[in-house]
Write an enzyme that holds these catalytic residues in place. Structure first.
Site, PDB file in Angstrom:
ATOM      1  N   GLY A   1      24.937  12.202 -28.768  1.00 47.50           N
ATOM      2  CA  GLY A   1      24.407  12.830 -27.723  1.00 47.50           C
ATOM      3  C   GLY A   1      24.846  12.317 -26.145  1.00 47.50           C
ATOM      4  N   ALA A   2      24.801  10.820 -26.870  1.00 43.81           N
ATOM      5  CA  ALA A   2      25.293   9.589 -25.389  1.00 43.81           C
ATOM      6  C   ALA A   2      26.817  10.125 -24.717  1.00 43.81           C
ATOM      7  CB  ALA A   2      25.241   8.345 -25.624  1.00 43.81           C
TER       8      ALA A   2
ATOM      9  N   GLY B   1       0.727  -1.149   0.584  1.00 43.62           N
ATOM     10  CA  GLY B   1       0.112   0.163   0.164  1.00 43.62           C
ATOM     11  C   GLY B   1       1.024   1.263   0.040  1.00 43.62           C
ATOM     12  N   GLY B   2       0.026   1.894   0.403  1.00 44.66           N
ATOM     13  CA  GLY B   2       1.308   3.458   0.366  1.00 44.66           C
ATOM     14  C   GLY B   2       2.098   3.742   1.487  1.00 44.66           C
TER      15      GLY B   2
HETATM   16  C1  HXC Z   1      -3.805  -3.996  12.050  1.00 45.48           C
HETATM   17  C2  HXC Z   1      -2.139  -6.282  11.010  1.00 45.48           C
HETATM   18  C3  HXC Z   1      -2.185  -5.461  10.075  1.00 45.48           C
HETATM   19  C4  HXC Z   1      -2.836  -4.133   9.973  1.00 45.48           C
HETATM   20  C5  HXC Z   1      -1.557  -7.309   9.585  1.00 45.48           C
HETATM   21  N1  HXC Z   1      -2.665  -7.423  11.101  1.00 45.48           N
HETATM   22  N2  HXC Z   1      -1.320  -6.503   9.117  1.00 45.48           N
HETATM   23  N3  HXC Z   1      -3.764  -5.419  12.342  1.00 45.48           N
HETATM   24  N4  HXC Z   1      -3.687  -3.800  10.588  1.00 45.48           N
HETATM   25  N5  HXC Z   1      -2.727  -3.187   8.433  1.00 45.48           N
HETATM   26  C6  HXC Z   1      -2.319  -7.835  12.580  1.00 45.48           C
HETATM   27  C7  HXC Z   1      -3.525  -9.179  11.971  1.00 45.48           C
HETATM   28  O1  HXC Z   1      -4.663  -9.327  12.279  1.00 45.48           O
HETATM   29  C8  HXC Z   1      -2.180 -10.682  12.879  1.00 45.48           C
HETATM   30  O2  HXC Z   1      -3.048 -10.455  13.843  1.00 45.48           O
HETATM   31  C9  HXC Z   1      -1.105 -10.207  12.874  1.00 45.48           C
HETATM   32  O3  HXC Z   1      -0.828  -8.520  12.441  1.00 45.48           O
HETATM   33  C10 HXC Z   1      -0.040 -10.985  11.948  1.00 45.48           C
HETATM   34  O4  HXC Z   1      -0.399 -11.208  10.766  1.00 45.48           O
HETATM   35  P1  HXC Z   1      -1.451 -12.013  10.156  1.00 45.48           P
HETATM   36  O5  HXC Z   1      -2.222 -11.773   8.909  1.00 45.48           O
HETATM   37  O6  HXC Z   1      -0.928 -13.514  10.440  1.00 45.48           O
HETATM   38  O7  HXC Z   1       0.159 -12.997   9.299  1.00 45.48           O
HETATM   39  P2  HXC Z   1       0.455 -13.090   8.262  1.00 45.48           P
HETATM   40  O8  HXC Z   1      -1.059 -14.117   7.711  1.00 45.48           O
HETATM   41  O9  HXC Z   1       1.872 -12.990   7.873  1.00 45.48           O
HETATM   42  O10 HXC Z   1      -0.079 -11.962   6.801  1.00 45.48           O
HETATM   43  C11 HXC Z   1       1.013 -10.799   6.858  1.00 45.48           C
HETATM   44  C12 HXC Z   1      -0.017 -10.365   6.077  1.00 45.48           C
HETATM   45  C13 HXC Z   1      -1.432  -9.642   6.392  1.00 45.48           C
HETATM   46  C14 HXC Z   1      -0.129 -10.021   4.148  1.00 45.48           C
HETATM   47  C15 HXC Z   1       0.476  -8.457   6.221  1.00 45.48           C
HETATM   48  O11 HXC Z   1      -1.357  -9.899   8.046  1.00 45.48           O
HETATM   49  C16 HXC Z   1      -2.896  -8.623   5.822  1.00 45.48           C
HETATM   50  O12 HXC Z   1      -2.787  -8.661   4.347  1.00 45.48           O
HETATM   51  N6  HXC Z   1      -2.840  -7.446   6.830  1.00 45.48           N
HETATM   52  C17 HXC Z   1      -3.171  -6.575   6.232  1.00 45.48           C
HETATM   53  C18 HXC Z   1      -1.972  -5.512   5.046  1.00 45.48           C
HETATM   54  C19 HXC Z   1      -3.337  -4.510   4.760  1.00 45.48           C
HETATM   55  O13 HXC Z   1      -4.526  -4.571   3.855  1.00 45.48           O
HETATM   56  N7  HXC Z   1      -2.725  -3.203   5.257  1.00 45.48           N
HETATM   57  C20 HXC Z   1      -3.569  -2.432   4.433  1.00 45.48           C
HETATM   58  C21 HXC Z   1      -2.938  -1.692   3.813  1.00 45.48           C
HETATM   59  S1  HXC Z   1      -2.838   0.489   3.043  1.00 45.48           S
HETATM   60  P3  HXC Z   1      -3.465 -11.656  14.998  1.00 45.48           P
HETATM   61  O14 HXC Z   1      -3.553 -10.414  16.571  1.00 45.48           O
HETATM   62  O15 HXC Z   1      -4.606 -12.414  14.451  1.00 45.48           O
HETATM   63  O16 HXC Z   1      -2.244 -12.191  15.022  1.00 45.48           O
HETATM   64  C22 HXC Z   1      -1.675   1.367   3.779  1.00 45.48           C
HETATM   65  C23 HXC Z   1      -2.150   2.479   3.577  1.00 45.48           C
HETATM   66  C24 HXC Z   1      -1.056   3.357   3.554  1.00 45.48           C
HETATM   67  O17 HXC Z   1      -1.362   0.517   4.464  1.00 45.48           O
HETATM   68  C25 HXC Z   1      -0.848   4.621   3.327  1.00 45.48           C
HETATM   69  C26 HXC Z   1       0.438   5.556   3.636  1.00 45.48           C
HETATM   70  C27 HXC Z   1      -0.292   6.588   2.768  1.00 45.48           C
END
Ligand code: HXC
Length: 518
Positions: free
Chosen positions: A407-408, A172-173
């Site tokens: 040019g290079a 993501g971002g």
């Molecule tokens: C809150 C999160 C989290 C998140 C993971 N966790 N990502 N909690 N916010 N963004 C938590 C999970 O719920 C889990 O908690 C623990 O972290 C470990 O994650 P798992 O999923 O069990 O681990 P894994 O299987 O290794 O997968 C990792 C992962 C997946 C691929 C990163 O967690 C995932 O897809 N997360 C969401 C990613 C996402 O969409 N993020 C937002 C992107 S948008 P528990 O308590 O259950 O163990 C963004 C915008 C930024 O970031 C903009 C900036 C300008």
């Protein structure tokens, strides 16, 4: 137990608990994935016993979705400062064991504090990323946190070196912080960077792709150029960051540390006298030339697997850190294309920002022609390299080994782009274009009018052109190059040139900022 002893015991216990982050089970899960924890990474990175941790007791303030049930000390990032090889650095390492290292507002405050401290102290800032992105439960607060980090990345750019290590997810971002820093390192098979993951890609475009193929280390190090390094392991990644730092100054007001060497600056290399093949269409390996002229043959390459037709990286020459830019005749004949131009221009600008002199080794047949390049804006991208060299005020020493066409030739740190000292080997050919192309343009009518003798005419005119231009003397007669040097002398001639330029001062006109062709 006295009240004071109780207080100290409590502190020790809180610290011990905080150091466990998300707890033993999550640490185990992290290890099971073949990954280290944030603290283990910092331990490898920093000199033993040098780490001073900041904000160990900061907690998130979120109450949504049951978040108020748990407030781990330190939240999902470990921050602080320490030393690497005795030099001060500021660091933050995201802790995946706490909410997947996801970014809370609190975490961003910890990170921003470190970024501010690094900028104030004039010391490099190193980020070790391993995070699920914005903490979903915090909504817009987490997004605001990213914005604050990005702003500091921007303000620090060109003032202190910023290095990003990607040791897990970065999606993501969140990818934009590494993209704003100077160097990005990824670890093969355990890190990935993309704006949208495979599921979103499939739903929007129908394309089926896995994480590794979409945004793994190898992809970003070879195809997109987003990553400057793809490390084989976390240990390898940490070592690479440390090595990289050894070539860099602490900030834009300093010069890089010297590295004493036993390698004599006067060392000659006879092999260079015969490295250029007699046939101008044959290639040779530019790495051999680089290895021959730098201290102890040690070259630290950046973007090794990306745009291999140009080589960029750091080395030392008589103990001083230099940035090397070199065309690679062994890949696509060393032609300049979009990717090569982007790769080299970013490197040149980094070196210029951080007072690292540039040594440019030229053997370039020109820019790559064709619709693919034109549609991809080779004009704008080639201009980036031109611009980067033209604005650079660090010492610039250029050696043209063989081809320097069109040019290079101009783009590759020529005299007119404020090249300080420009040398050429006797094998240099500095001209508007190669002999074949030139004769075909200049004598098109004659060749067409007399097909029977066309090849004779062609050979005769080609020889005439080669006698005139396929050598460095035209350029030397006009002062466009400063001297023609024997190849075996290249090391000491370049070192002497660099030493003469050690006190160089050059200005650019005052401006708010430039408007380089992005
Ligand atoms: C809150 C999160 C989290 C998140 C993971 N966790 N990502 N909690 N916010 N963004 C938590 C999970 O719920 C889990 O908690 C623990 O972290 C470990 O994650 P798992 O999923 O069990 O681990 P894994 O299987 O290794 O997968 C990792 C992962 C997946 C691929 C990163 O967690 C995932 O897809 N997360 C969401 C990613 C996402 O969409 N993020 C937002 C992107 S948008 P528990 O308590 O259950 O163990 C963004 C915008 C930024 O970031 C903009 C900036 C300008």
């Amino acid at each position: 137990m006295s009240i004071q002893s109780e207080n100290i015991k409590k502190l020790v216990e809180r610290r011990e608990k905080a150091r466990l982050g998300g707890g033993p089970k999550r640490i185990e899960a992290q290890h099971a994935k073949g990954k280290k924890t944030a603290r283990e990474r910092l331990e490898l990175l920093l000199d033993p016993g040098s780490f001073e941790e900041t904000d160990m007791f900061l907690q998130h303030r979120c109450t949504n979705f049951g978040m108020d049930a748990s407030h781990p000390d330190g939240d999902g990032v470990v921050t602080g400062f320490g030393t690497i090889d005795g030099r001060l650095v500021y660091v933050y390492a995201q802790d995946f064991t706490v909410s997947g290292g996801s970014l809370s507002k609190t975490m961003s405050e910890k990170i921003c504090k470190i970024q501010d401290m690094a900028l104030r102290a004039g010391a490099p800032c190193i980020a070790l990323n391993d995070s699920g992105g914005a903490r979903i439960q915090e909504g817009i607060d987490a997004l605001a946190g990213y914005g604050e980090i990005f702003e500091r990345n921007i303000l620090s750019s060109g003032v202190i070196p910023q290095i990003s290590g990607i040791f897990g997810p970065c999606a993501g971002g969140a990818v934009y912080s590494p993209a704003l820093t100077d160097f990005t390192l990824m670890v093969k098979n355990s890190s990935y960077m993309f704006l949208t993951g495979p599921a979103v890609v499939k739903s929007v475009t129908g394309e089926v792709v896995d994480q590794e193929e979409l945004g793994g280390a190898s992809v970003h190090a070879s195809k997109s150029g987003v990553a400057h390094f793809a490390a084989d392991s976390e240990e390898d990644g940490i070592q690479t960051i440390k090595k990289l730092l050894s070539f860099l100054p602490q900030n834009n007001m300093e010069t890089a540390p010297e590295k004493p060497t036993e390698d004599s600056p006067f060392r000659l290399d006879d092999e260079l006298n015969s490295i250029i093949p007699d046939n101008p269409n044959k290639s040779y390996d530019m790495y051999k030339v680089i290895g021959s002229i730098v201290d102890d043959g040690e070259f630290f390459e950046i973007h090794k697997d990306y745009a291999k037709n140009i080589i960029v990286g750091f080395a030392h020459m008589n103990g001083r850190s230099v940035g090397i830019v070199a065309n690679q005749p062994a890949v696509l004949a060393g032609v300049l294309d979009i990717n090569a131009s982007r790769k080299a221009s970013r490197f040149v600008r980094f070196c210029d920002a951080f007072n690292i002199p540039l040594v440019t080794l030229v053997d370039v047949p020109g820019f790559l022609p064709g619709t693919q390049q034109e549609y991809g804006a080779i004009i704008t991208n080639g201009a980036k390299l031109l611009y980067a060299y033209g604005e650079a005020t660090v010492p610039k020493v250029t050696v043209t080994l063989r081809k320097g066409y069109g040019g290079a030739h101009i783009v590759m740190s020529c005299k007119q782009l404020r090249g300080d000292i420009n040398y050429a080997w006797p094998s240099a050919q500095i001209a508007v274009m190669g002999a074949d192309g030139a004769v075909n343009v200049l004598y098109a009518k004659e060749l067409k009018a007399d097909p029977e003798h066309a090849s004779e005419i062609f050979e005769e005119k080609k020889k005439e052109y080669e006698d005139l231009f396929s050598n460095p003397y035209q350029a030397a007669q006009k002062g466009y190059i400063d001297d023609i040097i024997e190849p075996r002398n290249t090391r000491f001639r370049v070192i002497r040139a660099l030493e003469s330029l050690a006190g160089k001062r050059q200005e650019i006109p005052a401006k708010k900022h430039d408007n380089l062709p992005l």
